[in-house]
Design a protein around this motif. Structure first.
Motif, PDB file in Angstrom:
ATOM      1  N   UNK A   3       0.832  -1.271   0.121  1.00  0.00           N
ATOM      2  CA  UNK A   3       0.130   0.074   0.081  1.00  0.00           C
ATOM      3  C   UNK A   3       0.836   1.176   0.099  1.00  0.00           C
ATOM      4  N   UNK A   4       1.815   1.204   0.817  1.00  0.00           N
ATOM      5  CA  UNK A   4       2.631   2.421   0.711  1.00  0.00           C
ATOM      6  C   UNK A   4       3.431   2.299  -0.749  1.00  0.00           C
ATOM      7  N   UNK A   5       3.981   1.400  -1.245  1.00  0.00           N
ATOM      8  CA  UNK A   5       4.613   1.624  -2.410  1.00  0.00           C
ATOM      9  C   UNK A   5       3.481   1.937  -3.478  1.00  0.00           C
ATOM     10  N   UNK A   6       2.247   1.843  -3.500  1.00  0.00           N
ATOM     11  CA  UNK A   6       1.191   2.355  -4.316  1.00  0.00           C
ATOM     12  C   UNK A   6       0.964   3.677  -4.003  1.00  0.00           C
ATOM     13  N   UNK A   7       0.897   4.001  -2.926  1.00  0.00           N
ATOM     14  CA  UNK A   7       0.707   5.695  -2.635  1.00  0.00           C
ATOM     15  C   UNK A   7       2.066   6.401  -2.934  1.00  0.00           C
ATOM     16  N   UNK A   8       3.113   5.972  -2.739  1.00  0.00           N
ATOM     17  CA  UNK A   8       4.474   6.507  -3.288  1.00  0.00           C
ATOM     18  C   UNK A   8       4.256   6.732  -4.893  1.00  0.00           C
ATOM     19  N   UNK A   9       3.841   5.432  -5.613  1.00  0.00           N
ATOM     20  CA  UNK A   9       3.713   5.886  -7.251  1.00  0.00           C
ATOM     21  C   UNK A   9       2.788   6.699  -7.233  1.00  0.00           C
ATOM     22  N   UNK A  10       1.658   6.912  -6.728  1.00  0.00           N
ATOM     23  CA  UNK A  10       0.785   7.860  -6.861  1.00  0.00           C
ATOM     24  C   UNK A  10       1.139   9.173  -6.717  1.00  0.00           C
TER      25      UNK A  10
END
Length: 181
Positions: A3-10
């Motif tokens: 989830x953190x990785x997806x947030x960072x990508x966003x």
């Protein structure tokens, strides 16, 4: 940390940096995040995302810096992402609160600056920190409290930073540009 990785990508996908150098770093961060599912975990040996906070006083004229115990230099607050961090702004806010002891901080969730730097951190091996930096405002009259993560903690005028902080100049310049708008 998916989830953190997806947030960072966003967060990084939406960010529009103000310079070509910062845009190049943004693209490199996005490539690293896409290539490494573990990019936000400190166990990622080639490097990992970190989150830091440029903590400004209520007037926006002073910045809170920590005398880092291992690095031995004055730096902005920040550090590794943790499993409990849902987003990069969450990580920056957690680090700012933990390291400053100040409650009532307000974070701008849009990054202000990126920096990649070599470091030997908790892995005990040379690695890189892909640091994503955010602006945080302290409430009026905020008094920092030194934690175990700092040898000293002090407010510095933006135009009178301590010696050996030349590498903070681009970050401070970006912060001034952000806060002037």
């Amino acid at each position: 940390m998916d989830g953190l990785r997806a947030s960072a990508l966003a967060v990084l996908g939406d960010w529009k940096p103000g310079t070509a150098e910062q845009e190049a770093l943004r693209q490199a961060y996005l490539g690293f995040l896409l290539a490494r599912p573990d990019a936000c975990a400190r166990a990622c040996e080639p490097g990992h995302l970190t989150a830091s906070a440029v903590v400004l006083d209520a007037s926006g004229e002073r910045v809170l810096l920590t005398l880092h115990p291992r690095v031995g230099r004055w730096l902005q607050l920040g550090g590794h992402c943790e499993e409990t961090d849902a987003t990069l702004p969450d990580a920056a806010m957690r680090e700012a609160t933990e390291e400053s002891g100040i409650h009532g901080l307000r974070l701008d969730p849009v990054p202000v600056h990126l920096d990649v730097h070599p470091i030997t951190c908790s892995l005990g091996k040379p690695t890189r920190h892909f640091d994503v930096r955010f602006v945080v405002r302290a409430p009026e009259g905020a008094v920092p409290v030194i934690s175990a993560e700092s040898k000293d903690l002090r407010w510095w005028p933006l135009d009178a930073l301590p010696e050996d902080t030349e590498d903070l100049r681009p970050l401070i310049a970006a912060t001034r540009t952000r806060t002037a708008t």
